[in-house]
Structures are given as structure tokens and as C-alpha cells.
Write a protein that holds these residues in place. Structure first.
Motif, PDB file in Angstrom:
ATOM      1  N   ASN A  57       0.845  -1.188   0.000  1.00  0.00           N
ATOM      2  CA  ASN A  57       0.000   0.000   0.000  1.00  0.00           C
ATOM      3  C   ASN A  57       0.881   1.240   0.000  1.00  0.00           C
ATOM      4  O   ASN A  57       1.605   1.489   0.971  1.00  0.00           O
ATOM      5  CB  ASN A  57      -0.917   0.017   1.228  1.00  0.00           C
ATOM      6  CG  ASN A  57      -2.127  -0.891   1.060  1.00  0.00           C
ATOM      7  OD1 ASN A  57      -3.024  -0.607   0.282  1.00  0.00           O
ATOM      8  ND2 ASN A  57      -2.136  -2.010   1.793  1.00  0.00           N
ATOM      9  N   VAL A  58       0.842   1.984  -1.081  1.00  0.00           N
ATOM     10  CA  VAL A  58       1.648   3.199  -1.230  1.00  0.00           C
ATOM     11  C   VAL A  58       0.723   4.411  -1.177  1.00  0.00           C
ATOM     12  O   VAL A  58      -0.286   4.457  -1.894  1.00  0.00           O
ATOM     13  CB  VAL A  58       2.425   3.186  -2.560  1.00  0.00           C
ATOM     14  CG1 VAL A  58       3.191   4.483  -2.746  1.00  0.00           C
ATOM     15  CG2 VAL A  58       3.377   1.999  -2.590  1.00  0.00           C
ATOM     16  N   PRO A  59       1.019   5.405  -0.332  1.00  0.00           N
ATOM     17  CA  PRO A  59       0.153   6.593  -0.263  1.00  0.00           C
ATOM     18  C   PRO A  59      -0.014   7.236  -1.637  1.00  0.00           C
ATOM     19  O   PRO A  59       0.959   7.422  -2.367  1.00  0.00           O
ATOM     20  CB  PRO A  59       0.903   7.526   0.691  1.00  0.00           C
ATOM     21  CG  PRO A  59       1.754   6.617   1.518  1.00  0.00           C
ATOM     22  CD  PRO A  59       2.152   5.492   0.600  1.00  0.00           C
ATOM     23  N   ILE A  60      -1.240   7.560  -1.988  1.00  0.00           N
ATOM     24  CA  ILE A  60      -1.487   8.190  -3.284  1.00  0.00           C
ATOM     25  C   ILE A  60      -1.029   9.643  -3.249  1.00  0.00           C
ATOM     26  O   ILE A  60      -1.035  10.291  -2.192  1.00  0.00           O
ATOM     27  CB  ILE A  60      -2.980   8.101  -3.661  1.00  0.00           C
ATOM     28  CG1 ILE A  60      -3.178   8.462  -5.137  1.00  0.00           C
ATOM     29  CG2 ILE A  60      -3.841   8.995  -2.764  1.00  0.00           C
ATOM     30  CD1 ILE A  60      -4.545   8.104  -5.677  1.00  0.00           C
ATOM     31  N   PHE A  61      -0.602  10.146  -4.384  1.00  0.00           N
ATOM     32  CA  PHE A  61      -0.233  11.557  -4.519  1.00  0.00           C
ATOM     33  C   PHE A  61      -1.531  12.384  -4.468  1.00  0.00           C
ATOM     34  O   PHE A  61      -2.349  12.327  -5.377  1.00  0.00           O
ATOM     35  CB  PHE A  61       0.498  11.776  -5.847  1.00  0.00           C
ATOM     36  CG  PHE A  61       0.919  13.193  -6.100  1.00  0.00           C
ATOM     37  CD1 PHE A  61       2.164  13.640  -5.695  1.00  0.00           C
ATOM     38  CD2 PHE A  61       0.073  14.087  -6.751  1.00  0.00           C
ATOM     39  CE1 PHE A  61       2.569  14.943  -5.926  1.00  0.00           C
ATOM     40  CE2 PHE A  61       0.457  15.394  -6.988  1.00  0.00           C
ATOM     41  CZ  PHE A  61       1.712  15.832  -6.568  1.00  0.00           C
ATOM     42  N   GLN A  62      -1.720  13.107  -3.385  1.00  0.00           N
ATOM     43  CA  GLN A  62      -2.952  13.885  -3.215  1.00  0.00           C
ATOM     44  C   GLN A  62      -2.841  15.202  -3.963  1.00  0.00           C
ATOM     45  O   GLN A  62      -2.077  16.081  -3.595  1.00  0.00           O
ATOM     46  CB  GLN A  62      -3.208  14.148  -1.729  1.00  0.00           C
ATOM     47  CG  GLN A  62      -3.719  12.946  -0.970  1.00  0.00           C
ATOM     48  CD  GLN A  62      -5.179  12.617  -1.278  1.00  0.00           C
ATOM     49  OE1 GLN A  62      -5.840  13.353  -2.015  1.00  0.00           O
ATOM     50  NE2 GLN A  62      -5.677  11.518  -0.743  1.00  0.00           N
ATOM     51  N   ASP A  63      -3.604  15.329  -5.047  1.00  0.00           N
ATOM     52  CA  ASP A  63      -3.600  16.555  -5.829  1.00  0.00           C
ATOM     53  C   ASP A  63      -4.953  17.258  -5.674  1.00  0.00           C
ATOM     54  O   ASP A  63      -5.852  16.764  -4.983  1.00  0.00           O
ATOM     55  CB  ASP A  63      -3.306  16.246  -7.294  1.00  0.00           C
ATOM     56  CG  ASP A  63      -2.562  17.375  -7.998  1.00  0.00           C
ATOM     57  OD1 ASP A  63      -2.649  18.519  -7.519  1.00  0.00           O
ATOM     58  OD2 ASP A  63      -1.907  17.114  -9.026  1.00  0.00           O
ATOM     59  N   LYS A  64      -5.109  18.369  -6.345  1.00  0.00           N
ATOM     60  CA  LYS A  64      -6.290  19.231  -6.185  1.00  0.00           C
ATOM     61  C   LYS A  64      -7.580  18.474  -6.450  1.00  0.00           C
ATOM     62  O   LYS A  64      -8.567  18.632  -5.719  1.00  0.00           O
ATOM     63  CB  LYS A  64      -6.162  20.426  -7.135  1.00  0.00           C
ATOM     64  CG  LYS A  64      -7.318  21.406  -7.057  1.00  0.00           C
ATOM     65  CD  LYS A  64      -7.107  22.556  -8.035  1.00  0.00           C
ATOM     66  CE  LYS A  64      -8.282  23.517  -8.029  1.00  0.00           C
ATOM     67  NZ  LYS A  64      -8.094  24.640  -8.991  1.00  0.00           N
ATOM     68  N   ASN A  65      -7.604  17.629  -7.483  1.00  0.00           N
ATOM     69  CA  ASN A  65      -8.829  16.930  -7.866  1.00  0.00           C
ATOM     70  C   ASN A  65      -8.807  15.440  -7.544  1.00  0.00           C
ATOM     71  O   ASN A  65      -9.646  14.678  -8.055  1.00  0.00           O
ATOM     72  CB  ASN A  65      -9.092  17.131  -9.360  1.00  0.00           C
ATOM     73  CG  ASN A  65      -9.326  18.589  -9.712  1.00  0.00           C
ATOM     74  OD1 ASN A  65      -9.940  19.326  -8.947  1.00  0.00           O
ATOM     75  ND2 ASN A  65      -8.818  19.017 -10.857  1.00  0.00           N
TER      76      ASN A  65
END
Length: 573
Positions: free
Chosen positions: A204-212
Motif C-alpha cells: 500500500n503506497v500513499p497516493i499523490f494527493q492533488d487538487k482533484n
């Protein structure tokens, strides 16, 4: 790649029945090697490098890049045209886990003269050109750490669907078994690790949290209870070794002899040198019987506990024809355990009946896009070992701090934002220190303050009153060495690249890739890399690797543009 025995692979249940036999005879094989070479001294210091390549196909019409599953065929041709025809061929080729991967090394190790540093890049260029010449139209050899759409539908050529039902090696929802190298070691390794765990690999790799990006980001697996339970919110779930064999795990006591705090794919657990012993401050689980056996055979306790620690692990693959061996002349059982511990450093004894010496592998570096970059990192590491030996420098810190550094290093933009524990007083004995000009100065640092938190810029380039910097120390060493003009120029170019990446003047490959995607016209700021974005990124990477375009933000304006037809990809598309 480690041990590649041929034969009939055993199931996990059969392998487990022979585990004690493998460990027993693995130690006997190690002892035969040790006693045969323990008095060997004054070998010439030799070194080399290994570069892993991915085979990528570009569909210019549909703007799609895929991984080509022809690594085995390419490897066979390279070996037939190379080492099998000429033992002195300048390159060697070996298999890797993925059937879209190959590994290249220099044909012979480099020696101890300074001029050898000026041959590394040329050899890497030979490797790239040699393998590329055998590729199909619109195919390329790429040196990238990870394929951006690995595990997405249709990421391979030919395209295959995963086989999550019983009978598959990985049972992955995303990674088809056809993408695994066809050598039985790899599929057996994959299957046996899954059977040993009693479940699929969980990453489980943290997702890249972007604006959308949806928040929370949740993947759903309505027809797979195992995946539904294993996946985490705001993480990308992966379920196969093909995504990278670096995930951490804990082996439960109910099924195993030992509780092990680290996986096989982690940082080292103990220093082997006497001067490093006091910094071995993390718990080291070891097989006490093996440890005592090695001590009785005259092996020093640091090496004995290192080997006894390796041998708490189970063998993961075993071939029926390789169960009963001549321990005095073979080492397959030792290598069975040794080669399935994938740590940041690996201490390797010589093969039996060989003129090869003791070896150390430095393993934590990520592959770079270009031969220039890869050469720079290789030369930097090897040159630093020369300086350590010449100046008798000491970079040791407690291993618990090394583990903390590893955690920081995995964070985004750590090269600029992270703080890392590093030794301040690097002269053995604490009596002197090398300043920014390479001169020694007095030091009265108390033992409790041997190390401090530093930026990568401080560690590499130095900061007055804090640390002299590795680059200034290397420059001082070069000034005192007889080095021909061409070699000196090459080394200084390499050090300049590392200096500027450490300071932030140049981007790392990871940051450059992130910015490329973020600025792509199709990117929706939703963390999704489409086929077309993936195609654009890899095409640009291939152009940079073959010096067909400039990339000053990654390589600097002074990067040499020596063009050669190293790719069959039509870059005009």
C-alpha cells in the motif's frame, strides 16, 4: 540477479521440508569457502556496476508506451553474440525479475588506477547501443526506476490479462504472470512467497494527493475479498512482487522460529567491522546454534552474527536436482539464503574454487535516465571509498539512525526538504577533521555529539562550522593524485552534477518526472497518469537518454551532446 540454478523447482511445502537441510549445508559451504580464502590478503581492489534496463515499445499513432516481454530472447542473443563468442567481450548480460528487463555489467571488473573512472560511461554507452541494436522498430532500452503505468490494463506488449485464480504464480489482479521472467526461479520465488505468507503480497503506497484527487481515495474490489481487506483508503493497493520487492513485513511467531523486525528487503542490520561494533544498536535476531558453530570455527563474532542473522530466513526456492551437493566445491545452499536477502549492502564471499575475491555490493541507488548520470553516481561512490581508505575517514553512526534516515529518504523531495543524521567528526579517533579545503583541523567533539541532523546539501557540499562536505573532500583528494586531464575532467563533471542536485540547482529524476506530469496538458490534477501522458513522459526520457534533446533542468547546460543512433524509436513523432 542472484542465484539462478537450473532444474525442477519444488513446491513451497517440499521446499519447507528441506529448509533445515539447506541451512545446515549452506553454513558448511560457507565454512569451506571461508577457510579456503581466510588468509588471502593484498588483492587488487576491483569494482564494477550493474544497470537494469526496461524494454519499452512506442505506439506513435495511438500515443501509447508498453513494456515489451522479450527480455529472455534479447538476453539469449546478447550472450550468444557476446561472452559465449568472446570471453573478453566488454559487456555481460544477465536476466532480471521482469520478462521486460535485462541487466548489463562491464565484461571485466575495473581496476585500481584513476584512469579507469574515465571508462565507465563509455562502457555503459556500449551496453545501451549493443542491446538497442537488437530491438524492434519503435522499441527502446530505458533506464527508469518504475514504469508509471505498471499494473494498469494493457501495460505489456503483447497484452496479457492477469490470472488471479488458483494456478497463477502471483494470483495478482494487476500483474500478469507473463510479465515474470520465464526462468523457473522467478515464478517459483513468486509462488512460494505467496504460499509461505498464506496470502498474496500486500503493498500500500500513499497516493499523490492533488487538487482533484478524490478524498478519501478508495479502491473497490467487489469480487476479491482478500484485496478489499488488504487495501487502505488514500493508498494505491498492489498485490504482486512485480511491483517491487521492497515492502516491509513481519513474520508471526506461530508459524516461524523467530520474530523478525525487518523484511528481507531493507537496510542492513549490523556493521561487520570492529570499529562499527559500538554502533550496532538495533536488535539482531540470529540463529544461536549457527552463531556458536561459526565461532568455534574461528570466525570473528561480528561476521558470525551477520551470517547467523541471514540464516534465520527460510529458503524460498529449491530445485530437486540441487538438494544434495558437494559442500566443498559448491555453494548453492549458502547462496539460496544469501541471495534472497536483498539489503542495502551485501557482503559476498568468493565463489568456491575461484580467483574472485571478497566483495561488497552497494545497493540503494536508483537508476538514472542517462549513462552520464549513472556513471556519475557510480564514480562518486567508488571514489569515496578510495578517499575513506586513503584519509582513514570514519562515517559510522548508530544503525538506528541509519534506519531513521531511510524513512526520511523515501519522502517526496527529501533531497531538499529532509534532514539526515550524519557524522560530524569523520577522522578516526576524533583527533582531526577535514575542512572544506581538504585540510585537517583539530576537533574536540565529545562522543555524544559525533553526529547531527544535516541537509543533503550540507552533507554533499559542506557548510562552514558544521561539516566539510563530501565533494570538497573528493576535490582535495583529486588535487593530490596523478590524474590525466581527460579523466580529471570527466570526474569533475560527474561531481558537478551531484553537487548541483544536492543543492537543488538541478532536479532529481523523480522531481523532474513529477513536474513533467504536472505540466502535461492532459493532466487533470487528479493523480491519474493516462496512456498518452505515460507515452509523452517515456518518449522524452528516451530522447534525453540518447542525447537527442537538451534537459538543462535535469543535467545542466554544460551536458555533453555526443549524439549516436542509440534508439530505434522515431523521435520525430
Amino acid at each position: 540477479m542472484g542465484l539462478l540454478s537450473q532444474g525442477s523447482p519444488l513446491s513451497w511445502e517440499e521446499t519447507q521440508r528441506h529448509a533445515d537441510h539447506v541451512r545446515l549445508h549452506g553454513i558448511l559451504q560457507f565454512l569451506h569457502i571461508y577457510h579456503a580464502v581466510k588468509d588471502r590478503h593484498k588483492d587488487v581492489l576491483k569494482w564494477g556496476d550493474e544497470v537494469e534496463y526496461m524494454l519499452v515499445s512506442f505506439d506513435h499513432e495511438n500515443k501509447k508506451a508498453q513494456l515489451v516481454l522479450s527480455g529472455e530472447e534479447l538476453l539469449e542473443t546478447l550472450q550468444e553474440k557476446g561472452e559465449r563468442t568472446n570471453p573478453n567481450h566488454p559487456t555481460l548480460w544477465r536476466p532480471e525479475y521482469g520478462s521486460y528487463m535485462i541487466e548489463g555489467t562491464p565484461g571485466q571488473p575495473y581496476g585500481g588506477t584513476m584512469s579507469e573512472f574515465n571508462t565507465v560511461e563509455d562502457n555503459m554507452r556500449k551496453r545501451r547501443k549493443e542491446a538497442t541494436s537488437l530491438l524492434g522498430e519503435n522499441q527502446a532500452l530505458c533506464t527508469i526506476t518504475s514504469f508509471p503505468r505498471l499494473g494498469c490494463p494493457g501495460f505489456t506488449l503483447p497484452e496479457f490479462k492477469p490470472n488471479p485464480v488458483e494456478g497463477g504464480a502471483s494470483k495478482s489482479l494487476f500483474f500478469p504472470d507473463e510479465a515474470i521472467n520465464k526462468h523457473p526461479r522467478f515464478s517459483t520465488l513468486t509462488r512460494n512467497i505467496r504460499h509461505r505468507r498464506g496470502e498474496k503480497v500486500v503493498i500500500n503506497v500513499p497516493i499523490f494527493q492533488d487538487k482533484n484527487t478524490p478524498c478519501p481515495f478508495i479502491e473497490t474490489f467487489p469480487e476479491d475479498d482478500e484485496a478489499a481487506k488488504a487495501s487502505k483508503p488514500d493508498h494505491i493497493y498492489m498485490d504482486a512482487m512485480g511491483f517491487g520487492m521492497g515492502n516491509c513485513c513481519l513474520q508471526p511467531l506461530k508459524n516461524n522460529h523467530y520474530r523478525i523486525s525487518k523484511s528481507r528487503y531493507d537496510s542492513i542490520d549490523s556493521y561487520l567491522s570492529e570499529c562499527g561494533e559500538k554502533y550496532n544498536d538495533i536488535d539482531l535476531t540470529k540463529d544461536k546454534e549457527i552463531y556458536e558453530q561459526l565461532l568455534q570455527e574461528g570466525i570473528d563474532h561480528l561476521l558470525a552474527q551477520h551470517v547467523a542473522h541471514l540464516f534465520i530466513r527460510d529458503p524460498l526456492t529449491l530445485f530437486e536436482e540441487k538438494i544434495h551437493l558437494d559442500d566443498a566445491n559448491e555453494s548453492d545452499h549458502f547462496e539460496n539464503i544469501q541471495s534472497t536477502n536483498w539489503q542495502t549492502m551485501r557482503f559476498k564471499p568468493p565463489p568456491p574454487n575461484s580467483d574472485i575475491g571478497w566483495r561488497v555490493e552497494f545497493r540503494p541507488m536508483e537508476v538514472q535516465l542517462t549513462d552520464f548520470e549513472n556513471s556519475a553516481y557510480v564514480v562518486f561512490v567508488v571514489l569515496l571509498t578510495r578517499v575513506i581508505l586513503s584519509y582513514k575517514l570514519d562515517f559510522l553512526i548508530p544503525l538506528s539512525k541509519v534506519d531513521e534516515n531511510m524513512k526520511v529518504a523515501q519522502k517526496r523531495d527529501a533531497v531538499l526538504q529532509g534532514l539526515f543524521y550524519f557524522r560530524k567528526d569523520i577522522c578516526k579517533g576524533g583527533n582531526a577533521m577535514v575542512d572544506g579545503r581538504g585540510k585537517t583541523t583539530g576537533s574536540t567533539e565529545p562522543a555524544a555529539e559525533e553526529y547531527a541532523l544535516m541537509t543533503i546539501d550540507t552533507i554533499i557540499n559542506g557548510k562552514e562550522g558544521v561539516f566539510p562536505g563530501l565533494i570538497p573532500i573528493l576535490n582535495s583528494y583529486l588535487e593530490n593524485m596523478e590524474v590525466d586531464v581527460d579523466t580529471r575532467c570527466s570526474i569533475l563533471n560527474y561531481l558537478k552534477l551531484i553537487k548541483k542536485r544536492a543543492s537543488g540547482e538541478l532536479m532529481t529524476v523523480a522531481r523532474w518526472m513529477r513536474e513533467f506530469i504536472a505540466n502535461h496538458p492532459d493532466y487533470k490534477q487528479d493523480s491519474v497518469i493516462t496512456d498518452e501522458m505515460n507515452y509523452s513522459l517515456l518518449l522524452k526520457c528516451n530522447q534525453i537518454a540518447n542525447e537527442l534533446c537538451e534537459c538543462p533542468e535535469l543535467l545542466g547546460p554544460a551536458f555533453r551532446k555526443v549524439k549516436y543512433s542509440g534508439s530505434k524509436t522515431d523521435s520525430s513523432n
